[in-house]
Structures are given as structure tokens and as C-alpha cells.
Design an enzyme around this catalytic site. Structure first.
Site, short mmCIF file in Angstrom:
data_model
loop_
_atom_site.label_atom_id
_atom_site.label_comp_id
_atom_site.label_asym_id
_atom_site.label_seq_id
_atom_site.Cartn_x
_atom_site.Cartn_y
_atom_site.Cartn_z
N ASP A 136 0.83 -1.21 0.00
CA ASP A 136 0.00 0.00 0.00
C ASP A 136 0.87 1.26 0.00
O ASP A 136 0.37 2.36 -0.20
CB ASP A 136 -0.91 0.00 1.24
CG ASP A 136 -0.10 -0.26 2.51
OD1 ASP A 136 -0.07 -1.42 2.96
OD2 ASP A 136 0.53 0.69 3.00
N ASP A 140 7.09 -5.30 6.31
CA ASP A 140 5.72 -4.79 6.41
C ASP A 140 4.79 -5.83 5.78
O ASP A 140 4.26 -5.65 4.68
CB ASP A 140 5.65 -3.45 5.65
CG ASP A 140 4.28 -2.83 5.71
OD1 ASP A 140 4.07 -1.79 5.04
OD2 ASP A 140 3.39 -3.38 6.41
N PRO A 166 1.98 -17.04 2.10
CA PRO A 166 3.28 -16.59 1.60
C PRO A 166 4.07 -15.75 2.61
O PRO A 166 5.27 -15.59 2.48
CB PRO A 166 2.92 -15.75 0.37
CG PRO A 166 1.49 -15.42 0.49
CD PRO A 166 0.86 -16.50 1.32
N1 SAM Z 1 -0.03 -3.02 7.33
C1 SAM Z 1 -0.42 -4.37 7.07
C2 SAM Z 1 -0.40 -5.22 8.30
O1 SAM Z 1 0.28 -4.87 9.27
O2 SAM Z 1 -1.09 -6.23 8.30
C3 SAM Z 1 0.47 -4.95 6.01
C4 SAM Z 1 0.57 -4.04 4.84
S1 SAM Z 1 0.93 -4.69 3.34
C5 SAM Z 1 -0.62 -4.62 2.56
C6 SAM Z 1 1.26 -6.41 3.57
C7 SAM Z 1 1.80 -6.98 2.28
O3 SAM Z 1 2.67 -8.09 2.50
C8 SAM Z 1 0.72 -7.50 1.32
O4 SAM Z 1 0.57 -6.59 0.26
C9 SAM Z 1 1.23 -8.87 0.86
O5 SAM Z 1 1.02 -9.11 -0.52
C10 SAM Z 1 2.71 -8.77 1.23
N2 SAM Z 1 3.42 -10.05 1.38
C11 SAM Z 1 2.98 -11.17 2.00
N3 SAM Z 1 3.91 -12.14 1.89
C12 SAM Z 1 4.97 -11.62 1.19
C13 SAM Z 1 6.22 -12.12 0.75
N4 SAM Z 1 6.61 -13.38 1.02
N5 SAM Z 1 7.04 -11.29 0.06
C14 SAM Z 1 6.67 -10.00 -0.20
N6 SAM Z 1 5.48 -9.45 0.18
C15 SAM Z 1 4.65 -10.27 0.87
#
Ligand code: SAM
Length: 280
Positions: A86, A155, A162
Site C-alpha cells: 500500500d 511490512d 506466503p
Molecule cells: N499493514 C499491514 C499489516 O500490518 O497487516 C500490512 C501491509 S501490506 C498490505 C502487507 C503486504 O505483505 C501485502 O501486500 C502482501 O502481498 C505482502 N506479502 C505477504 N507475503 C509476502 C512475501 N513473502 N514477500 C513479499 N510481500 C509479501
């Protein structure tokens, strides 16, 4: 009568809020992405039904993930964000003028694409020439990259699917390899009020202690996250986030923040006894 959405924090508890309109729903390769309009929180983003970002209080989490590490390091120039699609964390990192390279590795390109449309105030920072957006698995990136960074911010979503590997020791060891000798790793570390997550918090803390000389946890009051009380863990190869020098750097910088400030930085490291018990 408007519908209500319940964001389940455990099988027996949820945060419920009224929804005036569903603005977007799509399933990416990794998760379902929804944008809802709500009277209480403004626009909100859900990933697989879990609240991620709200217009009303996104600043708390993003300021508290970015600023403590970036003020603990005296000269953070190269910063890596894993997740953060985001771009709320990314936009706070760019408030630190000494940053000259910011790489963000987000698994799901659709999260950033949808955020550009519905949270442009957060994604505007992506246009900065020092930003490099990479869409891929952060675990694979850390395993393979030869780049070096001063600060790594994780984050991520919750430790399932994943994101699960982002809470494990092999990943932290790869982060340490990619950090410069005085580097800092900081990660969102869930809520200690959620029973099922307590072992994760303890294991993360144990694993960080096995790899880094300085490990501290701190908290933030995030009304829209699980149980409204959120933890972060910071692991440092050289600098202590509770050093007096950090206080000076924060006050000198005079960043305009809505949650974070010098005294709050220090008080956030004072944790309730039941949380201290979870930490080594
Ligand atoms: N602020 C949020 C929270 O604390 O729950 C998290 C924000 S951000 C939207 C979280 C992001 O982590 C998601 O967009 C997701 O696609 C990403 N994510 C999850 N696993 C991941 C991985 N192995 N590598 C990179 N990004 C990943």
C-alpha cells in the site's frame, strides 16, 4: 440498512464496522483484495478479509514501522521494505532526507495497483526516482540479492501463507547477511492479545536474539488492528534504539507526524508485564 464487515482476530472475536459501499473486489494470484467505503474509517483495504489499511488510522502503523529504525540508525541511506504494497511505510521512509535508495519487494503487484487508485496519498511517493518497486517473493529476494542495506523493514501480512516464512529464522539470517555491519532489521510482530500469535512473537524474539546483539520490542495503539495493541521488533547490529542519541536525532529532524514523537519513541519500548514474559 448498511451492511457491516467483521474482521475476525480469532474464531471468537472480531472488529465490526459499518460499510456504506464496496468499491472494489478482485482476486489476485495470491489473495482477495477488497476496498470498502466506511463511515468510521473512510476507505479501507482488506486482504483475504483482513483489515490492512484505513484512511483514518494508517498513519499509526506506518509511522511506527518506519521511524524508530530510521532514527536509531545515524545515517540510513539504503532502505529495503519487504511487503508494504500500500506504500504507507514507503512514504514515511522518504521523509528521511538521508535516504538515497529505497527498494520495495511486494509479492502482489495488484495490491500496489489498487492502492494507486484508492490510496493515492500513500502511493504518490512511489514516483520518487530513488524508489525501486520489485514485485516478487521477499523470501526469495533476500536469499538471492547481493545488494546491501542499512535498514530492512518487514511490512507483511500475518504469518500465514506466503508471509509465514517472513517470521522464521532462515529469513532473518538472510536479512542479517544483506545488512551492512551496522544495519537494522525491524518487523511488524502481531498482537500479544491474540493467543495463537503469542508463540510466534516469542519465537521471532528468540530467533532475532540468536542473530543480533541488540533486540528490542515496542508497541503502538492501532485501533483497527487485532485487539488494538500491536507489537514491532527491532534487531540491530550496532545501535540501540533506546540510546539518548536517538532522542536528539528525532527532535532535530522535527518530522511532522500524527502519532510518532521523541517521547513516544522511548515510551513505546516500555511493555506490559504479560508481554515482557513472551520475550526472551
Ligand atoms: N499493514 C499491514 C499489516 O500490518 O497487516 C500490512 C501491509 S501490506 C498490505 C502487507 C503486504 O505483505 C501485502 O501486500 C502482501 O502481498 C505482502 N506479502 C505477504 N507475503 C509476502 C512475501 N513473502 N514477500 C513479499 N510481500 C509479501
Amino acid at each position: 440498512m448498511n451492511r457491516w464487515h467483521s474482521d475476525y482476530h480469532s474464531p471468537h472475536r472480531a472488529l465490526s464496522f459499518e460499510v456504506t459501499r464496496s468499491l472494489y473486489t478482485e482476486k489476485s494470484e495470491y489473495q482477495e483484495i477488497e476496498i470498502l467505503e466506511t463511515p468510521e474509517f473512510g476507505k479501507v483495504m482488506l486482504l483475504d478479509g483482513v483489515l490492512m489499511v484505513t484512511e483514518k488510522d494508517e498513519f499509526v502503523y506506518h509511522e511506527m514501522l518506519a521511524h524508530p529504525a530510521l532514527f536509531t540508525h545515524p545515517k540510513p541511506a539504503r532502505v529495503l521494505i519487504i511487503g508494504g504494497g500500500d506504500c504507507g511505510t514507503l512514504s514515511r521512509v522518504l521523509m528521511h532526507k538521508g535516504v538515497d535508495k529505497l527498494v520495495q519487494v511486494e509479492l502482489d503487484e495488484m495490491v500496489t495497483r489498487v492502492s494507486r487508485e484508492y490510496f493515492p496519498a500513500l502511493t504518490a511517493a512511489c514516483e520518487d526516482p530513488l524508489v525501486e518497486l520489485i514485485f516478487g517473493d521477499g523470501i526469495k529476494y533476500l536469499r538471492e540479492t547481493q545488494a546491501k542495506f542499512d535498514v530492512i523493514l518487514i511490512d507483511s501480512t500475518d504469518p500465514v501463507g506466503p508471509a509465514e516464512g517472513l517470521f522464521r529464522r532462515p529469513f532473518f539470517a538472510d536479512c542479517k547477511r544483506v545488512l551492512n555491519d551496522d544495519g537494522i532489521l525491524c518487523l511488524q510482530s502481531e498482537s500479544p492479545w491474540i493467543e495463537d500469535l503469542r508463540p510466534v512473537i516469542s519465537e521471532v524474539n528468540r530467533d532475532l536474539h540468536s542473530l543480533f546483539p541488540i533486540v528490542r520490542a515496542y508497541s503502538a495503539a492501532i485501533q483497527t488492528y487485532q485487539a488494538g495493541f500491536w507489537l514491532f521488533q527491532i534487531a540491530s547490529l550496532a545501535y540501540d534504539p533506546c540510546d539518548q542519541a536517538v532522542y536528539e536525532r528525532i527532535t532535530e529532524a522535527g518530522l511532522k507526524c500524527s502519532y510518532y514523537h521523541a517521547n513516544l519513541h522511548f515510551s513505546s519500548f516500555v511493555l506490559p508485564a504479560f508481554v515482557e514474559k513472551l520475550l526472551n
